[in-house]
Design a protein around this motif. Structure first.
Motif, short mmCIF file in Angstrom:
data_model
loop_
_atom_site.label_atom_id
_atom_site.label_comp_id
_atom_site.label_asym_id
_atom_site.label_seq_id
_atom_site.Cartn_x
_atom_site.Cartn_y
_atom_site.Cartn_z
N ILE A 71 0.83 -1.20 0.00
CA ILE A 71 0.00 0.00 0.00
C ILE A 71 0.86 1.26 0.00
N LEU A 72 1.93 1.24 0.78
CA LEU A 72 2.84 2.40 0.84
C LEU A 72 3.48 2.65 -0.53
N VAL A 73 3.94 1.59 -1.17
CA VAL A 73 4.54 1.74 -2.51
C VAL A 73 3.51 2.27 -3.49
N GLY A 74 2.27 1.78 -3.40
CA GLY A 74 1.20 2.26 -4.27
C GLY A 74 0.91 3.73 -4.08
N ILE A 75 0.91 4.18 -2.83
CA ILE A 75 0.68 5.61 -2.54
C ILE A 75 1.82 6.46 -3.11
N ILE A 76 3.04 6.00 -2.93
CA ILE A 76 4.20 6.72 -3.48
C ILE A 76 4.10 6.82 -5.00
N HIS A 77 3.68 5.72 -5.62
CA HIS A 77 3.55 5.73 -7.09
C HIS A 77 2.46 6.70 -7.53
N LEU A 78 1.35 6.72 -6.83
CA LEU A 78 0.29 7.68 -7.16
C LEU A 78 0.79 9.11 -7.05
N TRP A 79 1.56 9.39 -6.02
CA TRP A 79 2.09 10.74 -5.83
C TRP A 79 3.05 11.10 -6.96
N ARG A 80 3.86 10.16 -7.36
CA ARG A 80 4.80 10.42 -8.45
C ARG A 80 4.10 10.61 -9.79
N GLN A 81 2.93 10.02 -9.94
CA GLN A 81 2.19 10.12 -11.19
C GLN A 81 1.12 11.21 -11.16
N ARG A 82 1.15 12.07 -10.16
CA ARG A 82 0.07 13.05 -9.97
C ARG A 82 -0.04 14.00 -11.17
N ASP A 83 1.07 14.44 -11.71
CA ASP A 83 1.02 15.36 -12.86
C ASP A 83 0.41 14.68 -14.08
N PHE A 84 0.81 13.44 -14.31
CA PHE A 84 0.25 12.70 -15.45
C PHE A 84 -1.26 12.50 -15.27
N LEU A 85 -1.67 12.12 -14.07
CA LEU A 85 -3.10 11.90 -13.81
C LEU A 85 -3.90 13.19 -13.96
N GLN A 86 -3.33 14.29 -13.51
CA GLN A 86 -4.02 15.58 -13.61
C GLN A 86 -4.23 15.97 -15.07
N LYS A 87 -3.18 15.81 -15.88
CA LYS A 87 -3.30 16.14 -17.30
C LYS A 87 -4.29 15.20 -17.99
N TRP A 88 -4.25 13.94 -17.60
CA TRP A 88 -5.16 12.95 -18.20
C TRP A 88 -6.60 13.29 -17.90
N LEU A 89 -6.89 13.68 -16.66
CA LEU A 89 -8.25 14.03 -16.28
C LEU A 89 -8.70 15.33 -16.93
N GLN A 90 -7.78 16.27 -17.10
CA GLN A 90 -8.11 17.53 -17.75
C GLN A 90 -8.48 17.34 -19.21
N ASN A 91 -7.94 16.31 -19.83
CA ASN A 91 -8.26 16.02 -21.23
C ASN A 91 -9.63 15.39 -21.41
N GLU A 92 -10.32 15.12 -20.28
CA GLU A 92 -11.67 14.53 -20.30
C GLU A 92 -11.70 13.29 -21.22
N PRO A 93 -11.01 12.24 -20.80
CA PRO A 93 -10.86 11.06 -21.68
C PRO A 93 -12.17 10.43 -22.09
N LEU A 94 -13.18 10.47 -21.23
CA LEU A 94 -14.45 9.85 -21.58
C LEU A 94 -15.14 10.57 -22.73
N LYS A 95 -14.98 11.92 -22.77
CA LYS A 95 -15.58 12.68 -23.87
C LYS A 95 -14.86 12.44 -25.19
N GLN A 96 -13.55 12.17 -25.11
CA GLN A 96 -12.77 11.94 -26.31
C GLN A 96 -12.87 10.50 -26.82
N LEU A 97 -13.46 9.63 -26.02
CA LEU A 97 -13.57 8.23 -26.41
C LEU A 97 -14.52 8.09 -27.59
#
Length: 457
Positions: A71-97
């Motif tokens: 769980i700790l490693v998973g949380i660290i990975h989420l934190w490291r990927q926060r910028d990628f996740l933020q950009k991905w969500l901003q692109n509204e992937p469901l609307k582009q599908l």
């Protein structure tokens, strides 16, 4: 609600696996279907190795500590990927599908939900209850895997590896109880990952229509869809590791990216932690990689040789603890006599019977395989099998199946034909994705014909 909690409990495994994947993968973008499939394989391997090591030190707390670290490693990975996740969500992937992709995704989700509903009614199967399930209950009740002494050594097949029992015990820990219906989600996830990785690989060669056709043919192979995907056996998890190894190693053979070789070696070694048959696939794959290294060395203009250490070093680190464990506790093989020349000579008369049963199973048991192995046989005789390292796929599909069936010569079952009848379809099953992939690669002309038809319209 139990099913939802079980799915949630696998998220740390997926996040940790993705963390490992990001460390070892090549710099090329990874399709989502491949990324999540490899995340499951790597995450399950991470959890198993960590739990096994902790069980040697502190049996009573091994599972709890493993979960906390994951769980700790998973949380660290989420934190490291926060910028990628933020950009991905901003692109509204469901609307582009795209609508077509959305419909396909909907069908896929409904299909796997149906697989779970059916599997929940089917039970775990004999081995699922007696061996993998039994070990999972021991891990859950003891807090870790105890030494194989006393009654445990005679009941639980201690020579059977621990990845599947560890995954099941993981689910039981989150549920707070043994629930053999909820735990079936683990096997459906492995099935979904196998299908996703197969589609992602075929999609890199063909258009979406033909990719879906071949993926459906693989996923709906009767023995896989109607039997193994619904059981609590370890065959579908092993298929994911074997297929993942094949995808990455063939990619290395054709493109030369050493990171693919590294990751392929890791998956090949982790297969040994799923089933004993994984050792055969590892040995065969290692031989093929050595051949590939020699081939590249002979034809490399710049003489920059790939290092076999990238494949062997992580593999040896992963598989050595398990074989050391078997040696330390002097755990024999529970189903076969010792591999010795005298034994082979003594039981050599079994070979014709084995060959007859193997041939009948491959080519005349239509209810389990359809026409798969006839198509595969036809694909082998086409000259294109030498292109794009297709020989590698062909040999990896054939040689382990042949070796595993040859091993029935040393079966300790009486009569040995019962052993063959019980196990032969599962030994063949592991090669199904490899067989369908070779058939797909040999159908290049079909893909070109479909493309021309679309252009004419």
């Amino acid at each position: 609600m139990t099913a939802v909690l079980t799915l949630i409990s696998t998220l740390p495994i997926l996040l940790t696996g993705d963390f490992c994947h990001q460390i070892f993968k090549s710099s090329e973008p990874t399709p989502f279907a491949e990324r999540w499939s490899l995340a499951l394989a790597l995450g399950a391997g991470f959890v198993t190795l960590l739990h096994f090591g902790l069980s040697i030190l502190v049996v009573a707390q091994a599972l709890t500590i493993t979960i906390a670290i994951t769980i700790l490693v998973g949380i660290i990975h989420l934190w490291r990927q926060r910028d990628f996740l933020q950009k991905w969500l901003q692109n509204e992937p469901l609307k582009q599908l795209a609508v077509s992709n959305g419909v396909i995704l909907g069908f896929v989700l409904v299909f796997f939900c149906l697989v779970y509903v059916v599997s929940a009614q089917a039970g775990l199967g004999h081995d699922g209850y007696a061996f993998w399930g039994f070990k999972a209950k021991v891990i859950f009740s003891e807090g870790g895997w105890p030494p194989p002494i006393g009654q445990l050594a005679t009941v639980a097949h201690p020579d059977y590896p621990l990845l599947v029992p560890t995954m099941e015990a993981w689910v039981y820990w989150f549920l707070g109880e043994v629930d053999e219906t909820a735990v079936k989600i683990i096997f459906v996830l492995f099935y979904a990952a196998l299908v996703s990785l197969f589609y992602s690989t075929v999609r890199q060669k063909f258009g979406i229509a033909l990719s879906l056709v071949f993926t459906a043919l693989m996923a709906l192979t009767p023995q896989l869809a109607a039997v193994s995907a619904l059981s609590g056996y370890a065959d579908v998890p092993l298929m994911l590791y074997v297929w993942g190894t094949a995808v990455l190693c063939q990619r290395w053979l054709t493109k030369g990216n050493r990171r693919d070789l590294l990751l392929g070696g890791i998956l090949a070694a982790l297969a040994i932690w799923v089933k004993r048959e994984g050792a055969v696939y590892y040995a065969v794959n290692t031989g093929l990689i050595l051949l590939g290294v020699g081939w590249i060395a002979m034809h490399s203009r710049n003489k920059k040789l790939p290092t076999i250490a990238l494949y062997l070093a992580p593999g040896l680190l992963i598989l050595t603890p398990w074989f050391a464990y078997l040696h330390w506790w002097d755990i024999p093989n529970s189903d076969f006599a010792a591999f010795a020349i005298n034994n082979i000579e003594l039981y050599a008369g079994r070979l014709p019977v084995i060959l007859r049963m193997l041939g009948r199973e491959l080519f005349f048991t239509i209810e389990r395989w359809g026409l798969l192995w006839w198509f595969f046989l036809f694909s082998l005789v086409r000259k294109e099998v030498r292109q794009e390292a297709r020989w590698y796929i062909a040999v990896l599909a054939l040689l382990p199946v042949a070796a595993l069936n040859f091993a029935f010569i040393l079966s300790s079952w009486q009569p040995f034909t019962v052993h063959i009848a019980v196990a032969i379809e599962r030994l063949i099953l592991h090669a199904v994705p490899l067989a369908w992939y070779l058939i797909a690669l040999q159908a290049t002309g079909l893909n070109q014909w479909l493309a021309s038809m679309v252009q004419q319209k």
